[in-house]
Design a protein around this motif. Structure first.
Motif, mmCIF file in Angstrom:
data_model
loop_
_atom_site.group_PDB
_atom_site.id
_atom_site.type_symbol
_atom_site.label_atom_id
_atom_site.label_comp_id
_atom_site.label_asym_id
_atom_site.label_seq_id
_atom_site.Cartn_x
_atom_site.Cartn_y
_atom_site.Cartn_z
ATOM 1 N N UNK A 1 1.779 3.788 9.678
ATOM 2 C CA UNK A 1 0.411 3.413 9.311
ATOM 3 C C UNK A 1 0.413 2.845 7.894
ATOM 4 N N UNK A 2 1.116 3.522 6.974
ATOM 5 C CA UNK A 2 1.176 3.060 5.584
ATOM 6 C C UNK A 2 1.795 1.670 5.510
ATOM 7 N N UNK A 3 2.897 1.464 6.224
ATOM 8 C CA UNK A 3 3.545 0.153 6.230
ATOM 9 C C UNK A 3 2.641 -0.918 6.814
ATOM 10 N N UNK A 4 1.875 -0.558 7.833
ATOM 11 C CA UNK A 4 0.969 -1.528 8.460
ATOM 12 C C UNK A 4 -0.104 -1.978 7.473
ATOM 13 N N UNK A 5 -0.676 -1.007 6.732
ATOM 14 C CA UNK A 5 -1.709 -1.391 5.758
ATOM 15 C C UNK A 5 -1.101 -2.138 4.570
ATOM 16 N N UNK A 6 0.166 -1.868 4.278
ATOM 17 C CA UNK A 6 0.828 -2.643 3.217
ATOM 18 C C UNK A 6 0.903 -4.114 3.648
ATOM 19 N N UNK A 7 1.263 -4.354 4.906
ATOM 20 C CA UNK A 7 1.329 -5.734 5.407
ATOM 21 C C UNK A 7 -0.061 -6.368 5.398
ATOM 22 N N UNK A 8 -1.071 -5.560 5.738
ATOM 23 C CA UNK A 8 -2.451 -6.078 5.761
ATOM 24 C C UNK A 8 -2.866 -6.492 4.350
ATOM 25 N N UNK A 9 -2.553 -5.631 3.373
ATOM 26 C CA UNK A 9 -2.899 -5.962 1.987
ATOM 27 C C UNK A 9 -2.157 -7.229 1.567
ATOM 28 N N UNK A 10 -0.869 -7.286 1.909
ATOM 29 C CA UNK A 10 -0.036 -8.403 1.450
ATOM 30 C C UNK A 10 -0.504 -9.734 2.031
ATOM 31 N N UNK A 11 -0.844 -9.755 3.295
ATOM 32 C CA UNK A 11 -1.196 -11.045 3.922
ATOM 33 C C UNK A 11 -2.506 -11.589 3.349
ATOM 34 N N UNK A 12 -3.340 -10.698 2.789
ATOM 35 C CA UNK A 12 -4.598 -11.181 2.201
ATOM 36 C C UNK A 12 -4.460 -11.401 0.698
ATOM 37 N N UNK A 13 -3.254 -11.233 0.161
ATOM 38 C CA UNK A 13 -3.056 -11.383 -1.292
ATOM 39 C C UNK A 13 -3.772 -10.272 -2.045
ATOM 40 N N UNK A 14 -3.877 -9.113 -1.432
ATOM 41 C CA UNK A 14 -4.704 -8.043 -1.976
ATOM 42 C C UNK A 14 -3.964 -7.033 -2.828
ATOM 43 N N UNK A 15 -4.681 -5.966 -3.146
ATOM 44 C CA UNK A 15 -4.129 -4.893 -3.969
ATOM 45 C C UNK A 15 -4.687 -3.579 -3.435
ATOM 46 N N UNK A 16 -3.845 -2.811 -2.794
ATOM 47 C CA UNK A 16 -4.334 -1.619 -2.109
ATOM 48 C C UNK A 16 -3.472 -0.412 -2.455
ATOM 49 N N UNK A 17 -4.152 0.701 -2.723
ATOM 50 C CA UNK A 17 -3.427 1.954 -2.930
ATOM 51 C C UNK A 17 -3.350 2.688 -1.596
ATOM 52 N N UNK A 18 -2.159 3.075 -1.211
ATOM 53 C CA UNK A 18 -1.958 3.804 0.041
ATOM 54 C C UNK A 18 -1.847 5.277 -0.326
ATOM 55 N N UNK B 281 -8.632 -1.869 -2.935
ATOM 56 C CA UNK B 281 -9.161 -0.503 -2.935
ATOM 57 C C UNK B 281 -8.115 0.505 -2.501
ATOM 58 N N UNK B 282 -8.605 1.554 -1.870
ATOM 59 C CA UNK B 282 -7.737 2.702 -1.576
ATOM 60 C C UNK B 282 -7.857 3.041 -0.104
ATOM 61 N N UNK B 283 -6.709 3.203 0.558
ATOM 62 C CA UNK B 283 -6.719 3.603 1.972
ATOM 63 C C UNK B 283 -6.011 4.954 2.084
ATOM 64 N N UNK B 284 -6.708 5.971 2.602
ATOM 65 C CA UNK B 284 -6.029 7.256 2.805
ATOM 66 C C UNK B 284 -5.120 7.180 4.026
#
Ligand SMILES: CC(=O)N[C@H]1[C@@H](OP(=O)(O)OP(=O)(O)OC[C@H]2O[C@@H](n3ccc(=O)[nH]c3=O)[C@H](O)[C@@H]2O)O[C@H](CO)[C@@H](O)[C@@H]1O
Ligand SMILES: C=C(OP(=O)(O)O)C(=O)O
Length: 428
Positions: A243-260, A14-17
């Motif tokens: 914050x953006x880098x932190x959510x990138x790591x969060x997306x990556x560790x779950x094998x996810x797909x996130x728009x920052x 999904x998308x994280x502002x």
């Protein structure tokens, strides 16, 4: 006290502002001390540290007014006005809560001719001295005394005067303090070996919007022509690259797909490079970045360094992500001598990490297991959240106040992209 409870294993999508940057906000807010006119910030993150800074400024005589923020909005608009400085003392009780309080020193000295600020002291991540701040201010003519845990700085009669400062070490805080003091000093100030962090560019741009004359913004040599007075301005705080880098790591560790949404790649090159080397796909999309990690992670070597190097504020989050990568990673922390407080907690979740001096060898493991954990600083706490998102079972992150210092409504942003995460208070 609140806790964050995470049941791991959900793929984030999904998308994280991305909110306004904490570390920019905390150097922009003291600029209000430099003028008697109103200074309005847009995109100021709703964070405990921003509130604490507001309280500190209030007791110096600055009024703070928040405009029409709806509860569902991220960020807010705040107008600060220092019509008259009523106190030049920053007391221990506030400074000890937040190191960034030291950033009132330069502005108070420049505007009021004196400042008495509690020494911030050491903290969980290391010693963190302020000698460079003091040397820089001395080069502008200030007299400095240290007594009873306070630094008392006094400007010469007639005010601060321009000077030449050559920093022996790149210091973000010292560059900020001296830059804020120099804009009202008489004549020219040259700051050599200045920090080049994006938050310093944000600070310099805000000062320019207030009427300051600064050349070399974004370089290691800042030249300031002092002006008589600064005026009010309206300024939008930059997006939070950490914050953006932190959510990138969060997306990556779950094998996810996130728009920052709102993330600015130019402030994050070293982090994006680290993510890509670890096997994460990062793409620029209109107004932000898309992070995809469906092909597995691989180990990378990283060393923290001043900007444009890899930020120390991202080391813990990368370590959590790399704990589940294929192969080994060697991380080196060159900025702070004690910024591995998250290692024993990650180890309790099954991570295989060996620290030797300033280096940490992370050997990727097959899986992590949820556990009750706690961290003693902000980014360490975030690394435990990231690990918890991928761990089997339940992770309970204690001491949530660290996260509230730097992540605006973390659990809301993560649940919106599919994480099973909630905040619970001790009773419930
Ligand atoms: C260069 C760097 O990465 N700075 C980080 C540092 O900023 P912060 O402003 O807190 O720290 P500095 O940039 O000032 O510190 C950089 C280095 O200089 C040393 N030092 C600093 C000031 C001083 O007067 N004397 C002295 O010796 C520090 O111990 C450290 O080793 O922590 C912040 C919070 O984690 C980060 O957002 C910044 O990116
Ligand atoms: C350590 C941090 O902040 P502070 O300097 O405010 O403690 C951080 O932003 O990671």
């Amino acid at each position: 006290m609140d806790k964050i409870v995470i049941r791991g294993g959900r793929r984030l999508k999904g998308r994280i502002p991305i909110s306004g940057a904490k570390n920019a906000a905390l150097t922009l807010m003291p600029c209000a001390l430099l003028s008697d006119e109103p200074l309005t910030f847009r995109n100021l993150p709703r964070l405990a540290d921003v509130d604490t800074f507001g309280h500190l400024l209030n007791q110096h005589g600055v009024s703070t007014m928040v405009e029409g923020a709806r509860p569902e909005d991220f960020g807010r608009v705040m107008t600060l006005r220092a019509g008259r400085i009523t106190s030049t003392v920053a007391p221990y009780d506030i400074v000890r809560k937040m190191r960034a309080s030291i950033l009132v020193l330069g502005p108070l000295l420049a505007r009021a001719g004196e400042a008495t600020v509690s020494l911030p002291g050491g903290c969980a991540i290391g010693n963190r001295p302020i000698d460079l701040h003091l040397k820089g201010l001395e080069a502008l003519g200030a007299e400095i005394e240290l007594a009873a845990g306070y630094v008392k700085a006094t400007a010469p009669r007639g005010g601060l005067r321009g000077g030449r400062i050559v920093f022996s070490t790149v210091s973000v805080g010292a560059t900020e303090n001296v830059l804020m003091a120099s804009v009202l000093a008489k004549g020219e100030t040259i700051i050599e070996n200045a920090a080049r962090e994006p938050e310093i560019i944000d600070l310099a741009r805000c000062l320019v919007a207030m009427g300051a004359k600064i050349d070399g913004i974004g370089t290691e040599r800042l030249t300031v022509q002092g002006v008589e007075r600064l005026h009010g301005a309206t300024y939008a705080v930059m997006a939070d690259r950490i914050e953006a880098g932190s959510y990138a790591c969060a997306a990556a560790i779950t094998g996810g797909e996130v728009e920052l949404a709102g993330a600015q790649s130019e402030s994050m090159e070293a982090v994006l490079d680290g993510l890509r080397r670890a096997g994460v796909v990062v793409e620029e999309v209109g107004g932000g970045l898309l992070v995809k990690a469906d092909g597995g992670l691989r180990g990378v070597n990283l060393s923290t360094a001043p900007f444009p190097g890899f930020p120390t504020d991202m080391q813990a989050q990368f370590m959590a992500m790399l704990a589940l990568a294929e192969g080994a990673s060697l991380l080196s922390e060159t900025i702070f001598e004690n910024r591995y407080m998250h290692v024993p907690e990650l180890a309790r979740m099954g991570a295989d990490i060996t620290v030797t001096g300033r280096s940490a060898l992370v050997r990727g493991v097959d899986h992590l297991i949820g556990a009750p954990v706690m961290a003693t600083d902000l980014r360490a706490s975030m690394s435990l959240v990231i690990a918890g998102l991928a761990a089997r079972g339940e992770t309970v992150v204690n001491r949530v106040y660290h996260l509230d210092r730097g992540y605006e409504r973390l659990e809301e942003k993560l649940s919106a992209v599919g994480a099973d995460i909630e905040r619970v208070s001790d009773g419930g």
